[in-house]
Write an enzyme that holds these catalytic residues in place. Sequence first.
Site, PDB file in Angstrom:
ATOM      1  N   THR A 125      -1.582  -2.819   7.264  1.00 19.72           N
ATOM      2  CA  THR A 125      -1.376  -2.700   5.824  1.00 19.72           C
ATOM      3  C   THR A 125       0.031  -3.137   5.458  1.00 19.72           C
ATOM      4  OG1 THR A 125      -1.056  -1.213   3.954  1.00 19.72           O
ATOM      5  CG2 THR A 125      -0.906  -0.221   6.121  1.00 19.72           C
ATOM      6  N   GLY A 156      -7.066  -4.475   1.792  1.00 20.19           N
ATOM      7  CA  GLY A 156      -6.356  -5.695   1.405  1.00 20.19           C
ATOM      8  C   GLY A 156      -5.826  -6.437   2.612  1.00 20.19           C
ATOM      9  N   GLY A 193       2.374  -2.096  -4.018  1.00 25.43           N
ATOM     10  CA  GLY A 193       2.595  -0.753  -3.490  1.00 25.43           C
ATOM     11  C   GLY A 193       2.524   0.264  -4.619  1.00 25.43           C
ATOM     12  N   ASP A 216       1.494  -2.068   2.975  1.00 25.58           N
ATOM     13  CA  ASP A 216       2.135  -0.909   2.334  1.00 25.58           C
ATOM     14  C   ASP A 216       2.943  -0.054   3.301  1.00 25.58           C
ATOM     15  OD1 ASP A 216       1.148  -1.384  -0.272  1.00 25.58           O
ATOM     16  OD2 ASP A 216      -0.812  -0.640   0.350  1.00 25.58           O
ATOM     17  N   GLN A 258       2.190 -12.185  -2.309  1.00 28.48           N
ATOM     18  CA  GLN A 258       3.056 -11.526  -1.307  1.00 28.48           C
ATOM     19  C   GLN A 258       2.287 -11.093  -0.066  1.00 28.48           C
ATOM     20  OE1 GLN A 258       4.489  -7.623  -3.245  1.00 28.48           O
ATOM     21  NE2 GLN A 258       3.192  -8.586  -4.769  1.00 28.48           N
ATOM     22  N   ARG A 259       0.969 -11.055  -0.151  1.00 28.12           N
ATOM     23  CA  ARG A 259       0.228 -10.653   1.042  1.00 28.12           C
ATOM     24  C   ARG A 259      -0.526 -11.824   1.678  1.00 28.12           C
ATOM     25  NH1 ARG A 259      -4.308  -6.716  -1.861  1.00 28.12           N
ATOM     26  NH2 ARG A 259      -5.837  -8.331  -2.293  1.00 28.12           N
TER      27      ARG A 259
END
Lengths: 426, 426
Positions: free
Chosen positions: A138, A11, A191, A140, A300-301
């Site tokens: 990432t 991602g 997440g 995450d 959000q990314r």
Amino acid sequence: MRNLVVAQSGGPTPVINNTLRGIVESARRFRAIGKVYGARHGIEGVLKEELLDLTAQPQEEIALLRYTPAAGSIGTCRYKLRPNQTEDYERVIEVFRAHQVGYFLYIGGNDSMDTAEKIALLAQERGLELVVVGAPKTIDNDVGDAEFRLIDHTPGYGSVARYWMHKVQEANEENAGSAPADPVLVMQAMGRRIGFIPAAARLADPQREMPLLIRLAESPCPLAQLADAVNDCLRRAGRCLLVISEGFDVGESGVLKDAFGHAAYGSAKYSVAQVVVNYLNQVGLPCKGAARWNVPGTDQRHSIFYASTVDLDEAYRVGEKAVELAAAGQGGFMATILRNPSTIYTVHYDKAPLRAVANSERTFPAHWITLDGNDVTDDFVRYARPLVGDDLPHVPLCDGRLRFARLQPLYVERKLPAYVPQADRK
Amino acid sequence: MRNLVVAQSGGPTPVINNTLRGIVESARRFRAIGKVYGARHGIEGVLKEELLDLTAQPQEEIALLRYTPAAGSIGTCRYKLRPNQTEDYERVIEVFRAHQVGYFLYIGGNDSMDTAEKIALLAQERGLELVVVGAPKTIDNDVGDAEFRLIDHTPGYGSVARYWMHKVQEANEENAGSAPADPVLVMQAMGRRIGFIPAAARLADPQREMPLLIRLAESPCPLAQLADAVNDCLRRAGRCLLVISEGFDVGESGVLKDAFGHAAYGSAKYSVAQVVVNYLNQVGLPCKGAARWNVPGTDQRHSIFYASTVDLDEAYRVGEKAVELAAAGQGGFMATILRNPSTIYTVHYDKAPLRAVANSERTFPAHWITLDGNDVTDDFVRYARPLVGDDLPHVPLCDGRLRFARLQPLYVERKLPAYVPQADRK
């Protein structure tokens, strides 16, 4: 002089293009490195011999990668080179040999570092001189070890942390203003397993003045218990903000069923936020009004306005560090960010063996979750706060629209017969 | 010298506080106007005599309202004064009389202008000298008439339009980069009945280079037809962005059932985006990968980073105009924004009778929807483009966090017995 191939996997993040930019711009400094090729859509682009010449791009467009979120430039992929896909591995070596590739830089997470290491080993076996270096990426923050010794944090995390910090501040204004009608606002964070992303919501309110609950995937509880926490909040403050992980286990206590009669909770067919809100509205809130939810999803990314300036810079430096390692012939490593021991936030860039990263697993420290499971601790805030930065990115506009980098389709001429990646064969 | 009460009604916008700021700051210029009181949570605050002294607030905090989104400052409400709630109306007059209120400014949409007019009429009947003026506010842009004669657009709309313009640009980077794995991204926009909000997605791509579909509530179609359009897009471009109105009618053709066995499509229990994505994933996409969705929800009406500078300024000027009307004794009007006939965007501020606004209904012009229902026209782009502005708001941070206005709890002393609004009585 040998060429360099860079590929991205997994991602995207708001800053991933900065690692790419760091690689392209710093590769110019090394005589040993020839051209920089971007593999279109990650390792799949290597297999298909789709290599974009990044050295030949206008420098202005490369510079604009700073404010270009996500991976639209050279693409990313979720294509996995599995151990039994030996033809794929051999093809990678073949493509690299055909294009005089001596350096392979792989931007990704734990899995990608595993793949990178396997490619390095096979190159050695096949007598191809290839320096393989990883660059972490990432949102995450789940790359590396649980003790933060291999790497302090991953590029991408600081920006999604800033996203949640500011989004929750904004949502608090909404919730405070609209409370009589809509007293509960549930926000679902990314997440699936690791709670660093929802935890960042606490940065919005380090003094704990907002009626804010944070539930990570690591602190599951029955829906009824969650509803009790929300209702306590409502009785106390008249309103409630709940940030919840998309991986929060909503159990099977609910009543929703999918078309096959299976309990739908937790399945991809319904979002966690929807399930929680439906439950709250069904069991009844102690006050007037209804619960509602926001699921920003991929937003959000890839929101460049929420990119952290610290993260933007660090992502660049990680790319630069990876090139430095490659040029020095230090293959088999991933570039890392380590925090210097001081009350003032500074970092240095280092390296960790690909094998160590591939075998590691970062988890959210259990002692950073409060005992009731509804919050994270000040220790987490101290860890995450510096990563979001202190100021705003200067995002360029053109005629009102975002001015993103637009790479030209300068593909390297193919030298090999066409190839269908193994997993794509029927 | 008589005091002024301002109240807000309905959903917030990123710029609503600017109208409030325009009112507070320009009221200082008029000797006829005494103090400015903000009714806490709209008309409910008048009924409960919860009046916040805005004149006594630190000027810095009032100035910071510029970059404070949503309605957390004095609050908004969805409390409706229905015609039969005569006690409520009488109470409003009583409260105004008790606090020497000679001016009532109501920030809201069509319904609010209706309420404002009724209050004005009752004040006249009861012999209370009261000048009632409205200020428009709604992200939906559904205030006024369909021909844009009463008002060109409402404060709030320009910012949500910029939100969708930039969000779709960002999402396009995500989609282009992640396409092989996630080829379809469905984004759900607000606006249950009127399509101005989802339509603004077209501003992201006026040249129509993206694989972007836009479906408004005004152009319903069966899910199968929608899936065909998505699949056409996938075959042509390998990926697809779909912006869809939350009010899009997804019909009853699906298979999802709620706990009571009712078809759940279109009910509030599932979002339109979820239903569409579940359908796409069930009927099968022509390529690998799955459809996914983002539902930003309230985020689009409280994201200050996406506020339009044009909208920020106009919202202020509308508040200023409302005060000017009030000070001139021109009750019974709503302040308006009218576009000057020119190729360069300029506006002037005017007024429309409350009655005309209350009775009007703005719809999205049918000729701004393309024949296939999957897009909006260039005429719409020409209308909306100036409203999003050309640059970015300078949002202030403090220690990394957003520095929102923090009004002090300077409530006016109560002079009347406590009162329970009629709709709140058991």
